[in-house]
Design an enzyme around this catalytic site. Structure first.
Site, mmCIF file in Angstrom:
data_model
loop_
_atom_site.group_PDB
_atom_site.id
_atom_site.type_symbol
_atom_site.label_atom_id
_atom_site.label_comp_id
_atom_site.label_asym_id
_atom_site.label_seq_id
_atom_site.Cartn_x
_atom_site.Cartn_y
_atom_site.Cartn_z
ATOM 1 N N LYS A 176 0.876 -1.171 -0.083
ATOM 2 C CA LYS A 176 0.132 -0.098 -0.040
ATOM 3 C C LYS A 176 0.820 1.352 -0.051
ATOM 4 O O LYS A 176 0.504 2.346 -0.478
ATOM 5 C CB LYS A 176 -0.909 0.019 1.242
ATOM 6 C CG LYS A 176 -0.057 0.027 2.494
ATOM 7 C CD LYS A 176 -1.003 0.043 3.813
ATOM 8 C CE LYS A 176 0.025 0.225 4.910
ATOM 9 N NZ LYS A 176 -0.291 0.793 6.275
ATOM 10 N N THR A 177 2.037 1.253 0.716
ATOM 11 C CA THR A 177 3.053 2.456 0.700
ATOM 12 C C THR A 177 3.247 2.894 -0.705
ATOM 13 O O THR A 177 3.256 3.883 -1.379
ATOM 14 C CB THR A 177 3.973 2.022 1.507
ATOM 15 O OG1 THR A 177 3.619 1.888 2.794
ATOM 16 C CG2 THR A 177 4.745 3.330 1.571
ATOM 17 N N ASP A 215 -3.643 7.253 5.754
ATOM 18 C CA ASP A 215 -3.188 5.779 6.029
ATOM 19 C C ASP A 215 -3.698 5.117 7.314
ATOM 20 O O ASP A 215 -4.106 5.861 7.857
ATOM 21 C CB ASP A 215 -1.730 5.658 6.155
ATOM 22 C CG ASP A 215 -0.999 4.336 5.815
ATOM 23 O OD1 ASP A 215 -1.973 3.378 5.423
ATOM 24 O OD2 ASP A 215 0.141 4.118 5.762
ATOM 25 N N GLU A 216 -3.901 3.691 7.341
ATOM 26 C CA GLU A 216 -4.076 3.133 8.735
ATOM 27 C C GLU A 216 -5.557 3.668 9.101
ATOM 28 O O GLU A 216 -5.875 4.035 10.411
ATOM 29 C CB GLU A 216 -3.294 3.355 9.789
ATOM 30 C CG GLU A 216 -1.693 2.813 9.501
ATOM 31 C CD GLU A 216 -1.418 1.499 9.260
ATOM 32 O OE1 GLU A 216 -2.365 0.772 9.565
ATOM 33 O OE2 GLU A 216 -0.315 1.048 9.273
ATOM 34 N N GLN A 240 -6.466 -5.439 10.943
ATOM 35 C CA GLN A 240 -5.381 -4.708 11.590
ATOM 36 C C GLN A 240 -5.909 -3.687 12.636
ATOM 37 O O GLN A 240 -4.953 -2.890 12.902
ATOM 38 C CB GLN A 240 -4.189 -4.310 10.625
ATOM 39 C CG GLN A 240 -3.679 -5.620 9.894
ATOM 40 C CD GLN A 240 -2.513 -4.947 9.128
ATOM 41 O OE1 GLN A 240 -1.441 -4.280 9.454
ATOM 42 N NE2 GLN A 240 -2.826 -5.011 7.690
ATOM 43 N N ARG A 284 4.305 -9.225 10.128
ATOM 44 C CA ARG A 284 5.127 -8.286 10.236
ATOM 45 C C ARG A 284 6.418 -9.276 9.499
ATOM 46 O O ARG A 284 7.537 -8.749 9.183
ATOM 47 C CB ARG A 284 5.656 -7.941 11.452
ATOM 48 C CG ARG A 284 4.830 -7.067 12.122
ATOM 49 C CD ARG A 284 4.281 -5.927 11.245
ATOM 50 N NE ARG A 284 3.064 -6.419 10.935
ATOM 51 C CZ ARG A 284 2.377 -5.647 9.572
ATOM 52 N NH1 ARG A 284 2.835 -4.756 9.519
ATOM 53 N NH2 ARG A 284 1.335 -6.195 9.274
#
Length: 840
Positions: free
Chosen positions: A82-83, A270-271, A328, A684
């Site tokens: 996504k980044t 984001d997030e 998440q 992760r």
DNA sequence: CAGGGTTTCTTTTTT
DNA sequence: AGAAACCCTG
């Protein structure tokens, strides 16, 4: 103006590395202007973004980067790139001239993520990206609030109270009101106030709906009221205010809001799954259209917004892109509302949704485990991560007899990975609670393993740092009584609580500030010694304030100079250095470190003011500290780990009452959130994943039996290679278990039955060591072998590892490390200074 | 008011 | 186990 200059627009010189510095807003050249929703209408779209920008994106990613419309939701599974999508989306908007950099607002979760995103965008564009706002919610709001401070009765140099400051303030209020007799605790009250602010409930709104027949509620209202008043008088905001007050500002002053609504044409968040109601509202305000009359007025005031306006003269709302993954979401405890993402399509009708499911981070084994775990959360959209990279290694499991045994396993495996060529910086150890670092740190130090603890007892939370900072705050914001009171008698100057109270009430009675009362201490009739001490401190602070006064003909002094001036003048450092307390030596070093930080700040921000420095310090997050170049293993909580990735990941303490945490059991949705936390941890890992737990864990100084986490059973058994399974550890360690029980009478053995039920007894590899090698505690705590001379060939005895032979000695002084080949447990590295060893 | 000694409470996660 | 809070004496 309808044509575009060929050159990039001149923008203000906002230092890119420091998002907090106020850039020259008026200086921003917005002449290009642009409409988000009508990209082609005004003919700005000179050319489509080049294919070069989107090279390497899969079709879904590319669609997400290229879509143009008012609202876009990118559902991005862990590791789905996504980044990359976000940075290319921003770069594309700029390259195609649909937007100027200054029209972009991107919100990230940490400052570190913000800086990385900025760098990547600049890299993609070749540096034409100045003027973008890429920052956290809090940084962006501080920037807005500093700019608009006068509008809402604050000054530009307001202080930001962290949770520690909030607690200190509430503690005093609760004490003064005797509210503790009614059962009010600092933590409980702080949480309740925070929750209210996150819901945008201010004191007036709360007062209106409060049930005034309930004495409990009346008292809370009074605390809340006093807290609010104290903040206002101190010219301070707490963390939650930063967001909430910005929303209130926009709602109360539509013209102020319009400035930002017209400036930011493309907003990216984001997030998004971890936004709370206040943050959600902030985004809503920012993406609101500007009414025709305000647009008209802006234009009459010389703001060139004409080409933004539509047929009826209004300015359409900015385009909004949000990225998130409801699997998440791990911040419900601080007000994050998963509905923000789940109901995005309802909130923004016509929104486009793009799903990213292909994972570019982890091996299939790791993803299968993650998928299996998260599938147990009902009430979620099914989403399966997949990868093209293959199965990879199996997940490794280990059950230690104690927390220290577990830590030793982690240390040993890290050494093996390192020996096989993996850098320490690519390895991370996660845990649920900060308290778990203790055992890990003890073992890591003894194993001479380079590590860094992120967050936890943060540098800026140490008393000596808070003291030093309080001096600076007092100079920057004289109204901040909390900071002033903190340093009033630090170091000891004979100004006790009684004097402090007298000063406070003198100020209160005469409508002074506390600071004014100090200047006027002579008229309080205190003893000559105390009066002298107060006046001396007062003079010191005035002198320091003069150093940063812009009107000072000598110029504004750097932060470092002001700090050293205060530390020397107050004698704070001297007292620490002359103290007999051995810990004060380390404290003095920390203060020196802070001075170094201020120098570093000046280097990075030549124009940075004291207020800028204080802001930056207030808003550092745990994840911001991570230095990618450092050759250290990273230790952090599962929460801090969000958004990060490592080649090898160790998830420790996978036990009931720890993960899921005991405290989460009462909370509705608690166990599901804990499962997401586990899921975040698993995802992760890029190549290797280690899951570990212990049979017994030290807690409150007591040793308690621990059970394997329910989440472990959710991972298909064939994905895990148990080096020592829970069942095996119990079977083999039966006598160990009894020995522990004998030592600690409070522990029942009856519950241990569960250990055997769900796990294969015996792993694929036999347990490496006899249990006798593993006492529950680390021995020889305050050992100092500083003078022990060791050379290759020497034989030694270690308290835990038994006898062995030194094969090599490296390092110098206190950091000398012995490499030892032990007879029973193999090769180890030991820090000679503190290892529990004897030369034979 | 300062310093030392004793007792009590703590551990969820964080911008 | 360790920190903070509390209590007591000089």
């Amino acid at each position: 103006m309808t044509s575009l200059p060929d050159a990039p627009p001149p923008t203000s010189a906002a230092p890119s590395s420091v998002p907090i510095i106020l850039d020259g807003w008026e200086g921003d050249d917005r002449s290009g202007g642009g409409s988000a929703t009508g990209g082609t209408r005004d003919g700005r779209r000179g050319h489509a973004p080049s294919d070069r920008l989107f090279a390497g994106l899969n079709p879904q990613q590319r669609e997400a980067a290229e879509y143009r419309g008012a609202a876009l939701l990118i559902v991005a599974g862990a590791g789905s790139g996504k980044t990359s999508v976000l940075t290319r989306r921003i770069a594309g908007l700029i390259e195609s001239r649909e937007a100027w950099p200054s029209e972009i607002l991107a919100i990230t979760f940490t400052n570190k993520a913000a800086n990385e995103m900025r760098e990547r965008v600049e890299q993609l564009l070749g540096g034409r990206a100045q003027g973008m706002w890429i920052s956290t919610f809090h940084s962006a709001c501080v920037r807005i609030l500093r700019r608009e401070a006068e509008t809402i009765g604050k000054t530009q140099s307001f202080t930001i109270y962290d949770s520690g400051d909030t607690r200190a303030l509430l503690k005093r209020i609760i004490k003064e009101l005797d509210a503790d007799t009614l059962g009010f605790t600092v933590a409980g009250t702080a949480g309740r106030i925070s929750k209210l602010k996150n819901e945008l409930t201010d004191i007036e709104t709360f007062a209106r709906s409060a049930n005034l027949s309930d004495p409990q509620e009346v008292m809370f209202l009074e605390i809340f009221r006093q807290y609010t008043r104290a903040l206002r008088r101190a010219n301070a905001f707490d963390f939650d205010d930063l967001i909430a007050e910005t929303v209130f500002l926009f709602r109360a002053f539509p013209k102020v809001a319009a400035l930002y609504q017209t400036r930011f044409r493309h907003i990216l968040v984001d997030e998004y799954q971890d936004t709370n109601h206040a943050q959600y509202s902030l985004i809503r305000e920012l993406t609101m259209p500007v009414s025709p009359d305000i647009a008209e007025e802006m234009e009459q005031h010389g703001r060139n917004v004409g080409k933004l306006r539509d047929v009826v003269g209004a300015i359409p709302g900015a385009s909004l892109t949000v990225v998130g993954d409801s699997d998440q979401s791990i911040y419900a405890f601080r007000g994050a509302d998963i509905r923000n993402i789940v109901e995005f399509e309802r909130d923004f009708p016509g929104a486009k949704v793009v799903l990213l499911e292909q994972n570019y981070r982890s091996t299939q084994n790791i993803l299968s485990a993650a998928n299996a775990v998260i599938a147990n959360n009902f009430d979620r959209k099914d989403k399966k991560l997949w990868t093209a990279v293959g199965d990879g290694d199996k997940i490794v499991g280990y059950t230690g007899y104690s927390g220290h045994d577990e830590a030793q396993f982690v240390a040993d495996e890290i050494e093996k990975l390192h020996a096989a060529g993996m850098d320490y910086k690519d390895i991370a150890v996660f845990y649920r609670t900060n308290a778990q670092t203790r055992a890990l740190e003890e073992i890591f130090i003894r194993s001479a393993l380079p590590y860094k603890v992120m967050g936890g007892t943060k540098f800026y939370e140490r008393a000596e740092i808070k003291d030093s900072m309080a001096y600076l705050i007092t100079v920057a914001n004289p109204d901040d009584t909390l900071a002033l009171r903190r340093i009033l008698n630090t170091p000891k100057r004979g100004i006790g609580p009684a004097t402090e109270t007298q000063l406070a009430s003198y100020a209160e009675d005469n409508g002074f500030t506390f600071r004014d009362a100090m200047r006027d201490a002579g008229s309080l009739g205190l003893g000559p010694k105390v009066t002298g001490a107060i006046l001396q401190l007062s003079a010191l602070l005035d002198e320091a304030a003069a150093k940063i006064d812009p009107a000072n003909p000598a110029g504004v002094a750097p932060v470092a100079d002001v700090l050293t001036f205060l530390l020397d003048g107050s004698g704070y450092l001297e007292v620490l250095r002359n103290s007999r307390d051995p810990q004060d030596e380390a404290r003095a070093e920390n203060v020196d470190e802070l001075v170094a930080v201020t120098r570093e700040f000046a280097r990075n921000n030549p124009d940075g003011t004291l207020v800028d420095f204080l802001t930056e310090v207030s808003l550092v997050a745990a994840a911001d500290e991570i230095d990618d170049s450092s050759g250290s293993v990273s230790l952090m909580t599962l929460h801090t780990a969000k958004g990060l990735e490592y080649d090898a990941v160790f998830l420790t303490g996978i036990e009931e009452d720890l993960l899921p945490h005991r405290m989460s059991a009462n909370e509705p949705g608690g166990p599901a959130e804990e499962r997401r936390l586990f899921y975040v941890g698993i995802t992760r890992a890029k190549k290797r994943l280690f899951l570990s737990l212990a049979m017994t864990r030290a807690q409150f100084g007591e040793t308690a039996v621990a059970m394997p986490s329910r989440y472990l059973q959710e991972i298909p058994a064939d994905l895990i290679d148990w080096r020592q399974s829970p069942g095996a550890a119990n079977g083999r360690g039966g006598s160990q278990s009894r020995a522990l029980n004998a030592r600690r009478p409070g522990i029942g053995g009856g519950t241990a039955g569960r250990w055997n039920e769900s796990y294969p007894v015996g792993g694929s590899a036999p347990a490496e060591r006899p249990k006798a090698e593993w006492p529950n505690r680390v021995t020889g705590k305050v050992r100092d072998n500083g003078d022990l001379e060791l050379a290759p060939g020497d034989r030694i005895r270690h308290a835990d590892f038994g006898e062995g032979r030194v094969t090599n000695v490296t390092g110098e002084g206190a950091k000398r490390v012995a490499h030892v080949q032990f007879e029973k447990v193999g090769a180890k590295k030991l820090l000679i200074k503190i290892a529990p060893i004897d030369k034979l």
